[in-house]
Design a protein around this motif. Structure first.
Motif, PDB file in Angstrom:
ATOM      1  N   LYS A 122       0.843  -1.211   0.000  1.00  9.17           N
ATOM      2  CA  LYS A 122       0.000   0.000   0.000  1.00  9.17           C
ATOM      3  C   LYS A 122       0.878   1.262   0.000  1.00  9.17           C
ATOM      4  N   ALA A 123       1.890   1.276   0.863  1.00  5.25           N
ATOM      5  CA  ALA A 123       2.808   2.423   0.926  1.00  5.25           C
ATOM      6  C   ALA A 123       3.663   2.494  -0.337  1.00  5.25           C
ATOM      7  N   LEU A 124       4.029   1.335  -0.873  1.00  3.46           N
ATOM      8  CA  LEU A 124       4.829   1.309  -2.097  1.00  3.46           C
ATOM      9  C   LEU A 124       4.046   1.914  -3.261  1.00  3.46           C
ATOM     10  N   ALA A 125       2.750   1.613  -3.342  1.00  2.00           N
ATOM     11  CA  ALA A 125       1.911   2.194  -4.394  1.00  2.00           C
ATOM     12  C   ALA A 125       1.837   3.713  -4.245  1.00  2.00           C
ATOM     13  N   ALA A 126       1.702   4.189  -3.011  1.00  2.00           N
ATOM     14  CA  ALA A 126       1.651   5.635  -2.765  1.00  2.00           C
ATOM     15  C   ALA A 126       2.988   6.288  -3.136  1.00  2.00           C
ATOM     16  N   LEU A 127       4.094   5.621  -2.805  1.00  2.00           N
ATOM     17  CA  LEU A 127       5.418   6.142  -3.148  1.00  2.00           C
ATOM     18  C   LEU A 127       5.589   6.217  -4.664  1.00  2.00           C
ATOM     19  N   LEU A 128       5.130   5.196  -5.365  1.00  2.00           N
ATOM     20  CA  LEU A 128       5.255   5.176  -6.823  1.00  2.00           C
ATOM     21  C   LEU A 128       4.368   6.237  -7.476  1.00  2.00           C
ATOM     22  N   ASP A 129       3.262   6.592  -6.826  1.00  2.00           N
ATOM     23  CA  ASP A 129       2.445   7.692  -7.341  1.00  2.00           C
ATOM     24  C   ASP A 129       3.212   9.007  -7.285  1.00  2.00           C
ATOM     25  N   ASP A 130       3.942   9.213  -6.181  1.00  7.33           N
ATOM     26  CA  ASP A 130       4.718  10.448  -6.009  1.00  7.33           C
ATOM     27  C   ASP A 130       6.027  10.422  -6.799  1.00  7.33           C
ATOM     28  N   TYR A 131       6.640   9.249  -6.893  1.00  8.04           N
ATOM     29  CA  TYR A 131       7.942   9.101  -7.558  1.00  8.04           C
ATOM     30  C   TYR A 131       7.859   7.942  -8.550  1.00  8.04           C
ATOM     31  N   PRO A 132       7.305   8.173  -9.726  1.00 10.81           N
ATOM     32  CA  PRO A 132       7.104   7.077 -10.689  1.00 10.81           C
ATOM     33  C   PRO A 132       8.417   6.472 -11.208  1.00 10.81           C
ATOM     34  N   GLN A 133       9.527   7.160 -11.070  1.00 12.95           N
ATOM     35  CA  GLN A 133      10.805   6.642 -11.552  1.00 12.95           C
ATOM     36  C   GLN A 133      11.418   5.621 -10.596  1.00 12.95           C
ATOM     37  N   ALA A 134      10.790   5.390  -9.439  1.00 13.21           N
ATOM     38  CA  ALA A 134      11.319   4.440  -8.457  1.00 13.21           C
ATOM     39  C   ALA A 134      11.256   3.019  -8.998  1.00 13.21           C
ATOM     40  N   ASP A 135      12.200   2.207  -8.576  1.00 11.48           N
ATOM     41  CA  ASP A 135      12.256   0.802  -8.984  1.00 11.48           C
ATOM     42  C   ASP A 135      11.423  -0.016  -8.001  1.00 11.48           C
ATOM     43  N   ARG A 136      10.243  -0.420  -8.439  1.00  8.08           N
ATOM     44  CA  ARG A 136       9.289  -1.141  -7.589  1.00  8.08           C
ATOM     45  C   ARG A 136       9.898  -2.434  -7.056  1.00  8.08           C
ATOM     46  N   GLN A 137      10.501  -3.208  -7.939  1.00  2.00           N
ATOM     47  CA  GLN A 137      11.021  -4.517  -7.539  1.00  2.00           C
ATOM     48  C   GLN A 137      12.150  -4.382  -6.518  1.00  2.00           C
ATOM     49  N   GLN A 138      13.034  -3.422  -6.752  1.00  6.29           N
ATOM     50  CA  GLN A 138      14.145  -3.217  -5.825  1.00  6.29           C
ATOM     51  C   GLN A 138      13.622  -2.846  -4.436  1.00  6.29           C
ATOM     52  N   LEU A 139      12.677  -1.912  -4.385  1.00  7.34           N
ATOM     53  CA  LEU A 139      12.130  -1.495  -3.087  1.00  7.34           C
ATOM     54  C   LEU A 139      11.387  -2.635  -2.405  1.00  7.34           C
ATOM     55  N   ARG A 140      10.616  -3.389  -3.167  1.00  4.89           N
ATOM     56  CA  ARG A 140       9.868  -4.520  -2.591  1.00  4.89           C
ATOM     57  C   ARG A 140      10.844  -5.532  -1.988  1.00  4.89           C
ATOM     58  N   THR A 141      11.933  -5.820  -2.716  1.00  3.93           N
ATOM     59  CA  THR A 141      12.936  -6.774  -2.222  1.00  3.93           C
ATOM     60  C   THR A 141      13.611  -6.245  -0.957  1.00  3.93           C
ATOM     61  N   LEU A 142      13.969  -4.960  -0.963  1.00  2.66           N
ATOM     62  CA  LEU A 142      14.618  -4.378   0.223  1.00  2.66           C
ATOM     63  C   LEU A 142      13.697  -4.392   1.437  1.00  2.66           C
ATOM     64  N   VAL A 143      12.421  -4.100   1.236  1.00  2.00           N
ATOM     65  CA  VAL A 143      11.461  -4.117   2.348  1.00  2.00           C
ATOM     66  C   VAL A 143      11.347  -5.530   2.903  1.00  2.00           C
ATOM     67  N   ARG A 144      11.226  -6.511   2.016  1.00  2.04           N
ATOM     68  CA  ARG A 144      11.116  -7.910   2.449  1.00  2.04           C
ATOM     69  C   ARG A 144      12.380  -8.324   3.217  1.00  2.04           C
TER      70      ARG A 144
END
Length: 195
Positions: A122-144
């Protein structure tokens, strides 16, 4: 003696009270300079002849001797031109404003990191709305990985990496620049070099 101009009736010089106020302002500026770190001093337009006096004042810790050395520093500072002292004051004000912005940026990054760890996708989706250039997979892996490290009581390597990636992502946006995936990669490489 001050004296007056016979034609205009104005005083030739500043009053003793004004001279004292000016001297106290310079003394306060000297105290600020002595409290700064060498790195902060290097960023200021301080004349070379004042640097040894500032260093000496930092070295002396005995109260009365420190006070005496600070007065000596202020005496040398009063010999400088007003423009030089004004430039130092302006640089100090700019540094304090920059420091406040950096602290606010740091808090914003930490808040996002905590949101990512607490809320996940949920927070990752909000972050990607604000910063679309973010790497979703990298952030998801780091959070996990950060959550796994916390559960296993391991050192918080991924937790720190999240901060670095978010900072690389948000800093250019805060400065009005475009962030690139390359910037985040440089941060990761720097982080790996430190470990």
């Amino acid at each position: 003696m001050r004296g007056r101009d016979e034609e205009t009736g104005e005083f030739h010089d500043k009053s003793r009270s004004q001279n004292r106020r000016d001297a106290l302002d310079v003394l306060a500026l000297g105290e600020k300079l002595v409290s700064l770190t060498p790195a902060q001093l290097a960023r200021l337009p301080i004349p070379e002849d004042l640097l040894p006096h500032i260093a000496e004042c930092k070295r002396i810790t005995a109260h009365i001797a420190h006070k005496r050395q600070l007065a000596f520093l202020a005496k040398h500072m009063r010999r400088e031109e007003d423009a030089t002292l004004d430039a130092i004051r302006d640089a100090l004000d700019a540094n304090s404003e920059t420091g406040r912005r950096e602290v606010a940026m740091m808090h914003r990054v930490e808040d996002w990191r905590e949101r990512l760890l607490a809320e996940g996708d949920k927070a990752l989706a909000a972050l990607l709305d604000d910063y679309p250039q973010a790497d979703r997979q990298q952030l998801r892996t780091l959070v996990r990985n950060a959550q796994a490290e916390k559960a296993k009581n391991k050192p918080p390597r991924a937790y720190r990496e999240i901060y670095q990636v978010l900072r690389a992502l948000m800093l250019p946006a805060a400065l009005g620049l475009k962030a690139s995936a390359e910037d985040a990669g440089h941060v990761e490489a720097d982080e790996a070099d430190e470990d």
